[in-house]
Design a protein around this motif. Structure first.
Motif, mmCIF file in Angstrom:
data_model
loop_
_atom_site.group_PDB
_atom_site.id
_atom_site.type_symbol
_atom_site.label_atom_id
_atom_site.label_comp_id
_atom_site.label_asym_id
_atom_site.label_seq_id
_atom_site.Cartn_x
_atom_site.Cartn_y
_atom_site.Cartn_z
ATOM 1 N N ARG A 118 -61.717 1.313 43.126
ATOM 2 C CA ARG A 118 -63.118 0.893 43.154
ATOM 3 C C ARG A 118 -63.844 1.253 41.865
ATOM 4 N NH1 ARG A 118 -64.159 2.951 49.314
ATOM 5 N NH2 ARG A 118 -63.431 1.063 50.382
ATOM 6 N N GLY A 119 -64.859 0.456 41.544
ATOM 7 C CA GLY A 119 -65.710 0.739 40.388
ATOM 8 C C GLY A 119 -65.109 0.378 39.060
ATOM 9 N N LYS A 120 -63.966 -0.340 39.070
ATOM 10 C CA LYS A 120 -63.276 -0.695 37.830
ATOM 11 C C LYS A 120 -63.158 -2.216 37.717
ATOM 12 C CE LYS A 120 -60.462 3.545 37.660
ATOM 13 N NZ LYS A 120 -61.018 4.201 38.860
ATOM 14 N N TRP A 121 -63.397 -2.739 36.521
ATOM 15 C CA TRP A 121 -63.278 -4.175 36.304
ATOM 16 C C TRP A 121 -61.877 -4.680 36.618
ATOM 17 C CZ3 TRP A 121 -67.388 -6.950 36.209
ATOM 18 C CH2 TRP A 121 -68.576 -6.462 35.659
ATOM 19 N N ALA A 122 -60.859 -3.921 36.249
ATOM 20 C CA ALA A 122 -59.484 -4.406 36.376
ATOM 21 C C ALA A 122 -59.060 -4.584 37.824
ATOM 22 C CB ALA A 122 -58.525 -3.437 35.681
ATOM 23 N N THR A 123 -59.619 -3.808 38.732
ATOM 24 C CA THR A 123 -59.136 -3.831 40.112
ATOM 25 C C THR A 123 -60.169 -4.317 41.122
ATOM 26 O OG1 THR A 123 -59.613 -1.449 40.108
ATOM 27 C CG2 THR A 123 -57.315 -2.118 39.876
ATOM 28 N N GLU A 124 -61.442 -3.906 40.975
ATOM 29 C CA GLU A 124 -62.462 -4.375 41.914
ATOM 30 C C GLU A 124 -63.086 -5.691 41.452
ATOM 31 O OE1 GLU A 124 -65.787 -2.411 44.838
ATOM 32 O OE2 GLU A 124 -65.624 -1.573 42.831
ATOM 33 N N LEU A 125 -62.955 -6.000 40.174
ATOM 34 C CA LEU A 125 -63.398 -7.247 39.543
ATOM 35 C C LEU A 125 -64.902 -7.329 39.340
ATOM 36 C CD1 LEU A 125 -61.148 -9.920 41.339
ATOM 37 C CD2 LEU A 125 -60.580 -8.404 39.444
ATOM 38 N N GLY A 126 -65.661 -6.425 39.919
ATOM 39 C CA GLY A 126 -67.108 -6.425 39.776
ATOM 40 C C GLY A 126 -67.702 -5.341 40.650
#
Length: 356
Positions: free
Chosen positions: A169-177
């Motif tokens: 969570r909280g990461k562009w790479a995995t949560e995407l937004g």
């Protein structure tokens, strides 16, 4: 007797809610036959809770099982595209949590896969399933509401350090937004569901609540295709969690329930402009039969579409509109410019917004 479809739930975070709230109330039409997760402890916990004996960490083994009819994908957002494509290629029906995929390019490719597939694909937008939002939609579709004027959409929730302790969570790479992608996506879908498509928007986003990569505060200004105006605000730093839609039409003002995770449910405030409109609304809604709510309602409608060869209750095109909205928001916020719809392949963010 209705056909019972065997379901494999992939990912036991939100997937556990799919089981508890979507499949357990519908045991006459669905059986959760397999649980798939990479965490053995979660497999054990939910396998025992839901009395599901078949548990695995091997997604390919699920696809190879001829007894599985429906694959329900509840994994982190960055994994969705590949899993959906593989599941459709295997001949399974597919349900997938939001966001369906991570770009307009991916969803356009996915639509091609879907058209060639034997199975059906349904994105999750369970907030549409509530008596309040469906009464409002019926009134609007009947022409009783008249011209749309203005609307507000609010997602004021609380997500702090404990929530973002989950590594993806909280990461562009995995949560995407951030709040736009993961939290406000539902009520903004409801806004378009009732007010029609967006024509243009200007977005401001900020990260003010948590030390994360993605946004947790948002303010948007929208012009709808009808000419109506709308404002959207979202934060993950509210002291009290609420969700709210307020829609002002020529003949009716609607205000949703403020329940943070079920704004589509009753009671909605429906205020007619005059006694004549009031009487027509009362006649239109006479004998209203309460519907199944949230996941339970959407899963039941999915079964109906499979058995009776109807369109899926939420379509890939619905999800594309949501992703187009997100693409426009991120582009506008970073370029500090308004953006007009539609968003085509010539937009710099067509292949994804995870860039500077």
């Amino acid at each position: 007797m209705s056909r019972i479809f065997n379901v494999a739930v992939i990912g036991l975070g939100i997937g556990a809610r799919h089981i508890r709230e979507g499949y357990m109330p519908n045991t006459d039409i669905f059986k959760v036959a397999t649980l798939c997760d990479l965490d053995p402890a979660r497999l054990k916990q939910y396998g025992e809770e839901f009395s599901v004996d078949h548990r695995t960490g091997d997604f390919d083994a699920v696809l190879a099982d001829p007894s599985i009819d429906v694959v329900d994908i509840c994994t982190p957002p960055n994994t969705h595209y590949d899993l959906i494509v593989k599941a459709l290629a295997s001949g399974k029906h597919v349900i997938c949590e939001k966001p369906l995929v991570g770009s307009l390019e991916e969803i356009d490719r996915l639509i091609v896969h879907e058209k060639a597939a034997k199975g059906r694909l349904m994105p999750i937008f369970q907030y549409r399933y509530g008596d309040g939002v469906h009464k409002a939609r019926r009134i609007i579709e009947a022409g009783l509401a008249g011209k749309p004027y203005i609307a507000t959409s609010e997602t004021h929730w609380t997500r702090l350090a404990d929530y973002y302790a989950v590594p993806w969570r909280g990461k562009w790479a995995t949560e995407l937004g951030g709040v736009l992608m993961t939290h406000a996506i539902h009520i903004n879908d409801m806004l378009s569901y009732l007010m029609g498509p967006v024509a243009s928007l200007f977005a401001r986003v900020a990260t003010r609540v948590n030390p994360i990569e993605v946004e947790d505060c948002v303010s948007l200004s929208l012009e709808m295709a009808s000419g109506a105006l709308a404002t959207v605000s979202a934060t993950l730093g509210a002291a009290e969690e609420t969700s709210r839609l307020k829609l002002c039409f020529e003949n009716v003002t609607f205000e949703s329930s403020h329940a943070p995770y079920h704004p589509g449910g009753d009671p909605w405030t429906i205020i007619p402009a005059n006694p004549e409109v009031d009487a027509k609304i009362e006649a239109l809604l006479e004998g209203w039969v309460p519907m199944k709510q949230l996941f339970s309602g959407q899963m039941r409608d999915f079964h109906d579409c499979l058995v009776n060869d109807k369109p899926t209750p939420v379509t890939t095109e619905d999800s594309r509109r949501s992703l187009e909205f997100l693409t426009a928001c991120y582009w506008s916020a970073r370029q500090k410019q308004p953006v007009a719809f539609p968003i085509g392949s010539d937009n710099a963010y067509y292949d994804g917004w995870r860039k500077s």
